[in-house]
Write a protein that holds these residues in place. Structure first.
Motif, PDB file in Angstrom:
ATOM      1  N   SER A   4       0.830  -1.196   0.000  1.00 36.33           N
ATOM      2  CA  SER A   4       0.000   0.000   0.000  1.00 36.33           C
ATOM      3  C   SER A   4       0.867   1.250   0.000  1.00 36.33           C
ATOM      4  O   SER A   4       2.065   1.211   0.310  1.00 36.33           O
ATOM      5  CB  SER A   4      -0.909   0.008   1.231  1.00 36.33           C
ATOM      6  OG  SER A   4      -0.124   0.166   2.410  1.00 36.33           O
ATOM      7  N   THR A   7       2.350   1.888   3.457  1.00 38.16           N
ATOM      8  CA  THR A   7       3.487   1.016   3.766  1.00 38.16           C
ATOM      9  C   THR A   7       4.740   1.485   3.055  1.00 38.16           C
ATOM     10  O   THR A   7       5.839   1.498   3.626  1.00 38.16           O
ATOM     11  CB  THR A   7       3.167  -0.430   3.381  1.00 38.16           C
ATOM     12  OG1 THR A   7       2.006  -0.865   4.090  1.00 38.16           O
ATOM     13  CG2 THR A   7       4.332  -1.353   3.702  1.00 38.16           C
ATOM     14  N   THR A 529      -2.216   4.479   6.203  1.00 38.24           N
ATOM     15  CA  THR A 529      -2.607   3.082   6.405  1.00 38.24           C
ATOM     16  C   THR A 529      -3.834   2.973   7.307  1.00 38.24           C
ATOM     17  O   THR A 529      -4.785   2.232   7.022  1.00 38.24           O
ATOM     18  CB  THR A 529      -1.434   2.293   7.003  1.00 38.24           C
ATOM     19  OG1 THR A 529      -0.329   2.332   6.092  1.00 38.24           O
ATOM     20  CG2 THR A 529      -1.832   0.848   7.271  1.00 38.24           C
ATOM     21  N   LEU A 530      -3.828   3.723   8.403  1.00 38.03           N
ATOM     22  CA  LEU A 530      -4.974   3.708   9.318  1.00 38.03           C
ATOM     23  C   LEU A 530      -6.234   4.243   8.647  1.00 38.03           C
ATOM     24  O   LEU A 530      -7.340   3.714   8.841  1.00 38.03           O
ATOM     25  CB  LEU A 530      -4.645   4.530  10.569  1.00 38.03           C
ATOM     26  CG  LEU A 530      -3.566   3.957  11.490  1.00 38.03           C
ATOM     27  CD1 LEU A 530      -3.229   4.946  12.597  1.00 38.03           C
ATOM     28  CD2 LEU A 530      -4.028   2.632  12.095  1.00 38.03           C
ATOM     29  N   TRP A 531      -6.080   5.280   7.841  1.00 42.28           N
ATOM     30  CA  TRP A 531      -7.237   5.844   7.139  1.00 42.28           C
ATOM     31  C   TRP A 531      -7.801   4.856   6.138  1.00 42.28           C
ATOM     32  O   TRP A 531      -9.030   4.732   5.990  1.00 42.28           O
ATOM     33  CB  TRP A 531      -6.828   7.137   6.460  1.00 42.28           C
ATOM     34  CG  TRP A 531      -7.931   7.796   5.669  1.00 42.28           C
ATOM     35  CD1 TRP A 531      -8.011   7.933   4.323  1.00 42.28           C
ATOM     36  CD2 TRP A 531      -9.116   8.389   6.198  1.00 42.28           C
ATOM     37  NE1 TRP A 531      -9.161   8.574   3.963  1.00 42.28           N
ATOM     38  CE2 TRP A 531      -9.863   8.868   5.112  1.00 42.28           C
ATOM     39  CE3 TRP A 531      -9.609   8.555   7.495  1.00 42.28           C
ATOM     40  CZ2 TRP A 531     -11.083   9.507   5.262  1.00 42.28           C
ATOM     41  CZ3 TRP A 531     -10.831   9.180   7.655  1.00 42.28           C
ATOM     42  CH2 TRP A 531     -11.559   9.654   6.562  1.00 42.28           C
ATOM     43  N   ALA A 532      -6.888   4.142   5.441  1.00 46.78           N
ATOM     44  CA  ALA A 532      -7.352   3.144   4.464  1.00 46.78           C
ATOM     45  C   ALA A 532      -8.127   2.026   5.162  1.00 46.78           C
ATOM     46  O   ALA A 532      -9.151   1.542   4.649  1.00 46.78           O
ATOM     47  CB  ALA A 532      -6.156   2.582   3.701  1.00 46.78           C
ATOM     48  N   ARG A 533      -7.644   1.619   6.328  1.00 46.22           N
ATOM     49  CA  ARG A 533      -8.349   0.565   7.072  1.00 46.22           C
ATOM     50  C   ARG A 533      -9.708   1.068   7.576  1.00 46.22           C
ATOM     51  O   ARG A 533     -10.699   0.332   7.577  1.00 46.22           O
ATOM     52  CB  ARG A 533      -7.498   0.106   8.243  1.00 46.22           C
ATOM     53  CG  ARG A 533      -6.265  -0.678   7.823  1.00 46.22           C
ATOM     54  CD  ARG A 533      -5.436  -1.075   9.043  1.00 46.22           C
ATOM     55  NE  ARG A 533      -4.245  -1.827   8.652  1.00 46.22           N
ATOM     56  CZ  ARG A 533      -3.311  -2.220   9.516  1.00 46.22           C
ATOM     57  NH1 ARG A 533      -3.432  -1.923  10.813  1.00 46.22           N
ATOM     58  NH2 ARG A 533      -2.258  -2.889   9.078  1.00 46.22           N
ATOM     59  N   PHE A 534      -9.758   2.346   8.006  1.00 44.45           N
ATOM     60  CA  PHE A 534     -11.008   2.911   8.509  1.00 44.45           C
ATOM     61  C   PHE A 534     -12.048   2.980   7.384  1.00 44.45           C
ATOM     62  O   PHE A 534     -13.228   2.678   7.583  1.00 44.45           O
ATOM     63  CB  PHE A 534     -10.734   4.308   9.070  1.00 44.45           C
ATOM     64  CG  PHE A 534     -11.960   5.036   9.517  1.00 44.45           C
ATOM     65  CD1 PHE A 534     -12.580   4.714  10.724  1.00 44.45           C
ATOM     66  CD2 PHE A 534     -12.519   6.050   8.719  1.00 44.45           C
ATOM     67  CE1 PHE A 534     -13.731   5.391  11.128  1.00 44.45           C
ATOM     68  CE2 PHE A 534     -13.661   6.712   9.130  1.00 44.45           C
ATOM     69  CZ  PHE A 534     -14.268   6.390  10.336  1.00 44.45           C
ATOM     70  N   GLY A 536     -11.999   1.162   4.644  1.00 46.90           N
ATOM     71  CA  GLY A 536     -12.292  -0.154   4.083  1.00 46.90           C
ATOM     72  C   GLY A 536     -13.091  -1.031   4.974  1.00 46.90           C
ATOM     73  O   GLY A 536     -13.604  -2.052   4.552  1.00 46.90           O
TER      74      GLY A 536
END
Length: 536
Positions: A4, A7, A529-534, A536
């Motif tokens: 990502s 990453t 990364t945290l925003w993408a997980r939130f 998704g």
């Protein structure tokens, strides 16, 4: 496997930091130079066609003594020179006094938050200015916590190992920038020291103050000098006939003080057209009396200096700290002091906030390069002939057994462009000590010898002040006026970081910039990364 964007940013930041630090470590110059490490033990004379270095350091043939004769430049150096070092540590933390035998540590005393000027006495003992901060007891007349500062006598040959055998100290209301930075033995059981808390110089005899000069008699003073880091008087040396060379750091000036007459000469005197900005940054000097001016010297001559050494007639050597150089100033026929010899770097290593420079009898100069975390001896061309790394910030270094000596004062020629200088200032004699006490273990004496009950043990007669020490003149005068580039924005941050022993000496503004960039990359990647997980 696809990575990502977050990453990739994290890995890029880590990789950039690791690569920069690894390259810095591999390419860092060696700070260990000397006879026992296959370094040049003797400064070699330069060929006649050798150019003067860009930093303006003079060729060996340019060195002259006070009588105009050429200074020896090929004096063999001992295989294992002995060097005494006073270690401030960080910002008055982890202080120590120790001795190098060659590059090996012979002994060390580590019982103060900070040690500053150190000097060998006639019987081999050591006088050392010191300070302890955050003292919980013995703070009278102030509330605790307080600071406590003064000077100690250290016996390196004491039974059981090097030890403090006597102390003269006093409490200070504030804990920072209140230290005694300098002490000088006068003979006959007397010492002169700087009192940064009260901004004065003091002579003490057998634990009793007998004379003082207060800077408020010359400089425009605040109502309470103890309430700010006003002048930061950081050095005093006896230069003969009741005269003292005093370093007034925050004014960019050196003054010659004579008992009974006050200030008789100002080195880097204030001028009507000078810029006072470097002296008036809070909480330093200010126009307390409202006359529109402060006594501030030209920062291009010396800037927040330390540990000047009077060389003899019309010459003084100065650790020009905030200009990151060592400079020798000469008084011209008009009485104006101008740079005559400068060292800014040794080989690949620039000087970083040097705070001591001593001219040795062979014409070389010993330098305590504080932020460079090293002690280095240079020849008249500025080439390093001996160098040893230190674990923290060195404040002062003396070559043994000679120590630091000063030439005798020769009088002054009036500088017609300088501000008027008062011809007298208040002094006091036979003044009793108040809250300035000798500590348990004996009373400090000028010979450095004190028994447990405070009685003096006879010592050798102090060495008279010499007429002069070797003086140097650069062969390229045009290079002397350059004090380097403007201080980068990150310099103060680097100075703070370098107080930690884990930080390498070569860590500079570039490395801090890369560190910040790498950290931002890691943070940005983590947030992404945290925003993408939130999402998704």
């Amino acid at each position: 496997m696809d990575l990502s964007r977050g990453t990739l940013l994290v890995l890029a930041g880590i990789g950039l930091f690791a690569t920069t630090m690894a390259v810095g470590a591999v390419t860092a110059p060696d700070r260990t130079i000397g006879a026992d490490d296959d370094g040049p033990a003797t400064p070699a004379a330069a060929p006649s066609d050798t150019e003067t270095p860009d930093d303006g350091a003079s060729a060996p043939g340019d060195a002259t003594t006070d009588d105009g004769t050429e200074t020896p430049t090929a004096t063999p150096m001992p295989d294992e020179p002995q060097t005494l070092v006073g270690m401030q540590g960080g910002w008055v933390t982890h202080g120590s006094v120790f001795q190098f035998d060659g590059h090996d540590e012979a002994w060390r005393v580590t019982n103060a938050d900070g040690y500053f000027e150190v000097s060998v006495l006639d019987d081999g003992r050591i006088a050392a200015a010191f300070s302890n901060e955050s003292v919980q007891n013995d703070c009278a007349p102030y509330d605790s916590p307080c600071g406590r500062t003064g000077f100690r006598i250290i016996d390196p040959d004491a039974a059981g190992g090097p030890a403090v055998v006597s102390e003269y100290s006093f409490a200070t209301r504030r804990q920072h920038n209140r230290e005694v930075h300098a002490v000088d033995a006068l003979g006959d059981d007397r010492f002169v020291f700087t009192d940064m808390d009260q901004e004065r110089i003091v002579i003490v005899e057998n634990g009793t103050e007998v004379w003082e000069w207060r800077a408020s008699s010359y400089y425009d003073a605040p109502d309470d000098p103890t309430g700010r880091d006003w002048l930061h008087i950081n050095d005093v040396d006896a230069i003969g006939d009741g005269r003292f060379l005093v370093s007034v750091r925050n004014a960019n000036q050196l003054v010659v003080v004579e008992r009974g007459a006050g200030v008789v000469e100002v080195i880097n005197a204030d001028r009507d057209d000078s810029d006072d900005d470097s002296c008036t940054e809070e909480p330093q000097l200010a126009d307390f009396d409202g006359d529109g001016d402060v006594r501030c010297g030209d920062p291009n001559v010396i800037n927040h200096q330390h540990n000047p050494q009077w060389l003899g007639p019309g010459a003084v050597l100065v650790a020009d700290s905030d200009n990151d150089r060592v400079v020798e100033l000469h008084r011209n026929e008009s009485g104006v002091w101008k740079p005559a010899w400068v060292v800014r770097r040794t080989g690949e290593l620039e000087l970083q906030w040097p705070r001591d420079a001593d001219r040795l009898p062979n014409g070389n100069t010993l330098i305590a390069d504080s932020r460079g975390k090293r002690v280095v001896e240079v020849d008249p061309r500025g080439n390093a002939v001996w160098s040893a790394p230190t674990d923290r910030f060195p404040y002062e270094a003396d070559r043994l057994p000679i120590g630091e000596s000063s030439g005798r004062y020769d009088g002054a020629t009036t500088d017609p462009t300088a501000s008027p200088t008062p011809t007298a200032s208040p002094t006091s004699t036979d003044r009793p000590a108040t809250d300035r006490t000798a500590r348990p273990g004996g009373t400090a004496t000028a010979s450095g010898t004190a028994t447990a009950d405070g009685t003096a043990r006879p010592g050798p007669t102090p060495t008279p002040t010499p007429a002069g020490l070797p003086q140097l003149t650069a062969s390229d005068p045009d290079s002397l006026d350059d004090t380097g580039d403007d201080v980068p924005f990150l310099t103060l941050a680097v100075a703070g970081i370098q107080t930690f022993p884990q930080v390498p000496f070569w860590y500079r503004e570039f490395h801090l910039g890369v560190t910040i960039l790498s950290a931002l990359s890691v943070v940005a990647g983590s947030v992404d990364t945290l925003w993408a997980r939130f999402r998704g």
